[in-house]
Write a protein that holds these residues in place. Structure first.
Motif, mmCIF file in Angstrom:
data_model
loop_
_atom_site.group_PDB
_atom_site.id
_atom_site.type_symbol
_atom_site.label_atom_id
_atom_site.label_comp_id
_atom_site.label_asym_id
_atom_site.label_seq_id
_atom_site.Cartn_x
_atom_site.Cartn_y
_atom_site.Cartn_z
ATOM 1 N N LYS A 178 0.822 -1.210 0.000
ATOM 2 C CA LYS A 178 0.000 0.000 0.000
ATOM 3 C C LYS A 178 0.859 1.265 0.000
ATOM 4 C CE LYS A 178 -4.014 0.163 0.942
ATOM 5 N NZ LYS A 178 -5.237 0.321 0.113
ATOM 6 N N LYS A 179 2.192 1.089 0.194
ATOM 7 C CA LYS A 179 3.138 2.212 0.273
ATOM 8 C C LYS A 179 2.710 3.215 1.349
ATOM 9 C CE LYS A 179 5.350 0.338 -3.100
ATOM 10 N NZ LYS A 179 6.592 -0.429 -2.768
ATOM 11 N N ASP A 180 2.119 2.654 2.404
ATOM 12 C CA ASP A 180 1.640 3.483 3.508
ATOM 13 C C ASP A 180 2.642 3.380 4.656
ATOM 14 O OD1 ASP A 180 0.309 4.842 5.484
ATOM 15 O OD2 ASP A 180 -1.469 3.534 5.524
ATOM 16 N N THR A 181 3.723 4.141 4.564
ATOM 17 C CA THR A 181 4.749 4.050 5.608
ATOM 18 C C THR A 181 4.246 4.597 6.934
ATOM 19 O OG1 THR A 181 5.635 6.180 4.877
ATOM 20 C CG2 THR A 181 6.656 4.194 3.952
ATOM 21 N N HIS A 182 3.348 5.526 6.872
ATOM 22 C CA HIS A 182 2.801 6.076 8.117
ATOM 23 C C HIS A 182 2.022 5.001 8.889
ATOM 24 C CE1 HIS A 182 1.216 9.038 10.907
ATOM 25 N NE2 HIS A 182 -0.009 8.543 10.681
ATOM 26 N N GLY A 183 1.157 4.262 8.156
ATOM 27 C CA GLY A 183 0.398 3.194 8.797
ATOM 28 C C GLY A 183 1.300 2.090 9.288
ATOM 29 N N ALA A 184 2.313 1.735 8.472
ATOM 30 C CA ALA A 184 3.250 0.688 8.878
ATOM 31 C C ALA A 184 4.007 1.107 10.123
ATOM 32 C CB ALA A 184 4.207 0.385 7.734
ATOM 33 N N LYS A 185 4.445 2.380 10.139
ATOM 34 C CA LYS A 185 5.186 2.899 11.296
ATOM 35 C C LYS A 185 4.351 2.800 12.567
ATOM 36 C CE LYS A 185 7.735 7.030 12.745
ATOM 37 N NZ LYS A 185 8.120 8.405 12.351
ATOM 38 N N ALA A 186 3.037 3.115 12.454
ATOM 39 C CA ALA A 186 2.143 3.030 13.622
ATOM 40 C C ALA A 186 2.066 1.603 14.148
ATOM 41 C CB ALA A 186 0.755 3.545 13.257
ATOM 42 N N CYS A 187 2.033 0.621 13.215
ATOM 43 C CA CYS A 187 1.975 -0.798 13.632
ATOM 44 C C CYS A 187 3.221 -1.181 14.414
ATOM 45 C CB CYS A 187 1.820 -1.696 12.407
ATOM 46 S SG CYS A 187 0.213 -1.586 11.599
ATOM 47 N N PHE A 188 4.411 -0.792 13.864
ATOM 48 C CA PHE A 188 5.649 -1.223 14.505
ATOM 49 C C PHE A 188 5.875 -0.489 15.830
ATOM 50 C CE2 PHE A 188 6.902 -1.890 9.852
ATOM 51 C CZ PHE A 188 6.400 -3.187 9.857
ATOM 52 N N GLU A 189 5.491 0.792 15.888
ATOM 53 C CA GLU A 189 5.615 1.520 17.142
ATOM 54 C C GLU A 189 4.701 0.934 18.222
ATOM 55 O OE1 GLU A 189 4.811 5.500 15.944
ATOM 56 O OE2 GLU A 189 6.943 5.989 15.594
ATOM 57 N N ARG A 190 3.518 0.462 17.770
ATOM 58 C CA ARG A 190 2.576 -0.165 18.720
ATOM 59 C C ARG A 190 3.173 -1.447 19.287
ATOM 60 N NH1 ARG A 190 -3.585 -1.395 16.900
ATOM 61 N NH2 ARG A 190 -4.341 -2.414 18.791
ATOM 62 N N ILE A 191 3.870 -2.199 18.445
ATOM 63 C CA ILE A 191 4.522 -3.433 18.908
ATOM 64 C C ILE A 191 5.543 -3.097 19.983
ATOM 65 C CG2 ILE A 191 6.088 -5.295 18.225
ATOM 66 C CD1 ILE A 191 4.708 -5.217 15.453
ATOM 67 N N LEU A 192 6.349 -2.074 19.730
ATOM 68 C CA LEU A 192 7.405 -1.716 20.672
ATOM 69 C C LEU A 192 6.837 -1.111 21.953
ATOM 70 C CD1 LEU A 192 10.031 -0.305 18.180
ATOM 71 C CD2 LEU A 192 10.075 -2.494 19.367
ATOM 72 N N TYR A 193 5.672 -0.512 21.848
ATOM 73 C CA TYR A 193 5.023 -0.003 23.060
ATOM 74 C C TYR A 193 4.624 -1.164 23.975
ATOM 75 C CZ TYR A 193 1.523 2.182 26.062
ATOM 76 O OH TYR A 193 0.811 2.618 27.153
ATOM 77 N N MET A 194 4.132 -2.253 23.335
ATOM 78 C CA MET A 194 3.730 -3.422 24.122
ATOM 79 C C MET A 194 4.934 -4.256 24.537
ATOM 80 S SD MET A 194 0.261 -4.736 22.179
ATOM 81 C CE MET A 194 1.046 -4.831 20.574
ATOM 82 N N ASP A 195 5.963 -4.320 23.659
ATOM 83 C CA ASP A 195 7.128 -5.169 23.939
ATOM 84 C C ASP A 195 8.373 -4.467 23.415
ATOM 85 O OD1 ASP A 195 8.966 -7.129 24.400
ATOM 86 O OD2 ASP A 195 8.221 -8.519 22.857
ATOM 87 N N PRO A 196 8.974 -3.654 24.233
ATOM 88 C CA PRO A 196 10.158 -2.891 23.785
ATOM 89 C C PRO A 196 11.311 -3.781 23.355
ATOM 90 C CG PRO A 196 9.288 -2.009 25.852
ATOM 91 C CD PRO A 196 8.590 -3.320 25.616
#
Length: 927
Positions: free
Chosen positions: A750-768
């Motif tokens: 989808k070339k949606d780096t903003h959406g992808a970034k939100a997914c990965f940041e959410r992962i790190l919020y739950m599991d740094p």
């Protein structure tokens, strides 16, 4: 002999239907539960030969707890009912009503031998509507009486044709009589008494002898004045044939029960264990009690055990007068019938033979039985009673001044009995209505209080059930079963302390072991379940597991063949991780009951815990040989085959899962595992269908949603995967692999780096510490042309996973890129440098490949405690808590692991990812 006309048949049938049509709305109650619902011999999967090896209740005749009631032909009719309508109670009741109508017609034909047309109709009508028959007709287990009566009457009618017109012996009817007697006995034991009825008919009716004549003939023969008359010799020959045939049947019957009488307790029949003369006075008093039920069936009760009829302990007890009056009246009738030759005497002697002889096996006079009074055993004796009433009616109605009064009285009697029968049927509608109606008649029977409690318990009304169980303990303080019921109900109410106290009271009432004396002969086998129930209660506390084990071992020491103790102990040992001992316990239980599918299933669970998959699969197969539709064995054996990684097992695993979903169409796990099998076989269309089916049954099904999204991703349908991932993350926002897959699709498709970034940041919020999420976020920074941030991110990732070579390589690529751009004077935060995302997301997929495999089957493994299965109970009082034949459970720890194929796929993906990495390095180096 006057035949029965079609009009009379229709009239009798209509009368029966009019009295009993409402019983079609009744369910299975009281003994029906054990004989029908819990009896495996009715199931088509059970070999027919089992009916001839087990008792009426489905218990092997060799077992001590067997009731020794051998009625295979009756069980065969139950099996036919099950074949046509399974457990639809209406069909069972309908057949009983039909059989009662057949008995009425045959009885009318028998009556025509001794009574005129009108009197015989009176007898048949009275028999058709008599309320005492509701237990035999409306209670499904009463079919034993109905079938036995049909063959009994048919045998008697056949025997009446054994004398030719020239007074010669006609052998075919005698042969038919013997066959019908055997059939009657195979329906219920009292059927054999028809031989005695035939003997009475032959001597006193067919040959016309009286007792004085017989005694005189015998005296003359002994004195040598004359020989035996020819007619008497013929009579003796016929009777000898009948008696020898009867003795053969008795011998076979004794062999079937292995020369053992059933074990009864004082609660079943208190008088049976009472000393003399209390035992004799009580048993003799029961005769006028039964007679009164025939005369005045106004207060009927389904259970007359325990304290219903108190013991006659003194000669001064006024109830002895009833016994004396009964024997006096019976003696007068016998004198009248045996000393005279007129037709009235013949009618009375046949009526007495129908009353007395079939009742003898249930009378307790010669051997104890498991009840005090049972209304259904009066079914055949009531025939003789009806003949006496009809004969009396005939005598009275022939007197001119009493004719109208007699007809009026008989009409009122028919009406009252018909109404009583119709209303009594409603009492049998459910167990609650049946036992509450019994309590109106008798409040001194603790078993009735217990049974009302059970009925309320089945409705989950535990608080009300407890009141009835407590009342049972007050009515009969030494009733072990009542205290067990109290304990179980307290447990259901989560009042463990009171439950344990109640079980301890029950345990204290158990008799002590007498050295050298067999324990089981002095106590009901189901009372030993007090040890099982108490152990099951306390083993919930992990600190008391050894104490629970001691209780199981105590039960086993008392009764080495106590199967349930081995089963429960096996479960406990499994919990204690004593796997070898648990296996041995189940093997011992299988020695006692090798045809129990649930035991083979439990043994397979132990094998899985012992990491012996091949033996587990073998034992699962044993369970399925015994019960091809054993749900848990189907599911877990298929799961074991699926997780084995052997493609040769997959077709059979697929078949078993399909059978499982036929049995459990609402269980999403079955469809999910069918989908996983289809994915393994690269059958994507089928896999999608089964996953969708699973999700439709269980909204938010974690593993089904993730694997469906993964299926779309692997099938190059990434856009279709996004709504599935959205649904997954709506129910499970913490699902890291779902977030990684969604981020990958958003960034690369989808070339949606903003959406992808939100997914990965959410992962790190739950599991740094999540390396994969951190690495993929670094890739996003690279895509955003923020090389310094990407470098710092990769350095942090490498610190988290210093052994991950691909992270080190990516860091090197970024640094080389930064050096090249610095040398070229290009800014490091934005620019037109080569894109890393489309290429460097591949290492993420390398990890995803591993993650995908880990995600597979997360919800597909086994059944938890809620999915455990109980096998029937032999005792409503105890085994509800004892957990007869509890099936084990298979959880993820038992089957989780990678197959050879899966490991190979992962390695291939790793190799491909490394190859692509080298390509990226070459491109970047060239740049």
């Amino acid at each position: 002999m006057a035949v029965v006309s079609w009009k009379e048949i229709l009239l009798l049938t209509g009368l029966v239907v009019g009295c009993y049509w409402n019983c079609l709305s009744c369910g299975f109650v009281f003994d029906d539960v054990s004989a029908i619902l819990d009896n495996k011999d009715l199931r088509p999967s059970t070999p027919i030969r089992n009916m001839f090896l087990n008792d009426f209740w489905g218990t092997p005749m060799a077992e001590e707890r067997s009731h020794k009631s051998y009625r295979p032909l009756t069980v065969l009719t139950f099996r036919l009912n099950f074949l046509f309508s399974e457990l639809s109670a209406a069909s069972y009741h309908l057949l009983n009503v039909v059989l009662h109508a057949v008995v009425c017609v045959l009885f009318l034909r028998v009556c025509r031998l001794f009574l005129d047309k009108t009197s015989s109709l009176v007898a048949a009508f009275l028999f058709a509507v008599h309320p005492i028959h509701t237990e035999a007709v409306t209670g499904v287990v009463g079919r034993a009486e109905l079938l036995s009566s049909i063959f009994l009457l048919a045998a008697f009618l056949a025997y009446t044709k054994s004398t030719g017109s020239d007074h010669s012996i006609v052998w075919p009817p005698i042969t038919l009589t013997v066959v019908l007697v055997a059939a009657a006995t195979l329906c219920k034991e009292q059927g054999i008494t028809v031989v005695g009825i035939c003997c009475v008919h032959e001597v006193f009716v067919a040959q016309g002898f009286t007792l004085p004549m017989l005694l005189n003939t015998l005296r003359q023969v002994i004195q040598g004045k004359e020989g035996f008359p020819y007619s008497l010799l013929q009579t003796l020959l016929k009777l000898v044939v009948l008696i020898i045939s009867t003795l053969l049947l008795v011998i076979i019957r004794v062999q079937v029960i292995q020369s053992q009488l059933p074990v009864f307790t004082r609660f079943d029949n208190p008088a049976a264990v009472s000393p003399s003369p209390t035992r004799q006075m009580t048993f003799n008093y029961l005769l006028p009690v039964n007679a009164w039920l025939l005369l005045n069936p106004s207060e009927l009760c389904c259970d007359w055990t325990m304290g219903t009829i108190s013991l006659v302990e003194s000669f001064l007890d006024l109830r002895n007068l009833a016994t004396v009056m009964f024997y006096t009246f019976l003696g007068l009738l016998a004198h009248h019938s045996l000393c005279y030759r007129h037709s009235s005497a013949k009618t009375v002697i046949m009526a007495l033979s129908l009353i007395v002889l079939p009742f003898i096996p249930a009378s307790n006079l010669f051997f104890p039985v498991g009840f005090v009074v049972a209304e259904r055993v009066l079914y055949v004796p009531s025939m003789g009673f009806c003949v006496l009433v009809a004969h009396g009616f005939k005598i009275v109605s022939h007197k001119g001044q009493l004719k109208k009064i007699s007809w009026l009285m008989i009409g009122v009697l028919f009406t009252m009995h018909a109404v009583k029968t119709f209303n009594r049927n409603w009492d049998w509608e459910s167990e609650y209505t049946l036992f509450t109606s019994a309590l109106k008649v008798n409040k001194n029977n603790a078993k009735l209080w217990n049974n009302v409690g059970h009925a309320l318990e089945n409705q989950n009304n535990y608080a009300m059930a407890l009141r009835y169980f407590l009342q049972a303990t007050r009515v009969q303080p030494d009733d072990i079963g009542a205290h067990m019921n109290v304990g179980r109900t307290y447990k259901n109410l989560n009042r463990s302390k009171e439950a344990e106290e109640a079980y301890l009271v029950a345990k204290s009432l158990m008799p002590q072991v007498i050295p050298g004396k067999k324990y089981a002969t002095r106590v009901a086998p189901n009372h030993l379940n007090v040890y099982i129930n108490l152990a099951n209660l306390i083993r919930a506390n992990d600190s008391r597991l050894e104490e629970a084990d001691q209780l199981y071992r105590q039960a086993i020491s008392m009764r080495p063949d106590f199967k349930q103790a081995y089963i429960s102990r096996g479960e406990l040992l499994l919990k204690m991780n004593k796997l070898t001992e648990a296996r041995d316990a189940y093997l011992r239980a299988l020695e006692l009951d090798g045809a129990n599918a649930d035991l083979w299933y439990n043994l397979a669970i132990v094998n899985i815990e012992m990491k012996d998959s091949s033996e587990a699969l073998k034992n699962f197969n044993h369970a399925l040989e015994l019960n091809p539709r054993h749900k848990l064995a189907l599911f877990n054996s298929a799961l074991l085959m699926q997780e084995s990684g052997e493609p040769r097992f997959w077709p059979e695993a697929n078949r078993r899962f399909l059978t499982y979903v036929e049995e459990e169409p609402d269980d999403a796990n079955g469809y999910f595992n069918l989908g996983m099998l289809a994915m393994d076989a690269n059958e994507n269309v089928a896999a999608e269908h089964w996953m969708r089916k699973a999700i439709g049954l269980q909204a938010g099904f974690r593993s089904a949603l993730f694997n469906l999204a993964l299926l779309y991703s692997q099938s190059k349908r990434e856009i279709d995967a996004l709504p599935v991932l959205d649904e997954l993350l709506r129910y499970h926002p913490e699902h890291i692999k779902g977030l990684i897959l969604k981020g990958d699709i958003l960034m690369n498709h989808k070339k949606d780096t903003h959406g992808a970034k939100a997914c990965f940041e959410r992962i790190l919020y739950m599991d740094p510490t999540n390396v994969q999420g951190k690495h993929n976020l670094c890739v996003v920074y690279f895509e955003e042309r923020d090389l310094p941030r990407a470098e710092r991110c990769l350095e942090e990732t490498l610190a988290m996973a210093p052994n991950e070579e691909y992270v080190r390589r990516h860091l090197s690529i970024v640094r080389n890129k930064m050096a090249a751009m610095s040398a070229a004077g290009q800014p490091l935060v934005s620019g037109e440098g080569a894109s890393m995302s489309a290429k460097e997301e591949k290492p993420e997929q390398e990890e995803m490949a591993v993650g995908e495999e880990e995600g597979r089957g997360a919800d597909a493994v086994g059944k938890g405690a809620a999915g455990q299965k109980n096998v029937r109970k032999s005792s409503a009082e105890s085994l509800r808590d004892a957990g007869a034949d509890q099936s084990g459970s298979l959880d993820s720890s038992q089957t989780k692991g990678k197959s050879t194929k899966e490991i190979k796929d992962i390695e291939e993906k790793r190799a491909a990812a490394l190859k692509r990495l080298e390509e990226i390095e070459r491109i970047l180096s060239g740049d």
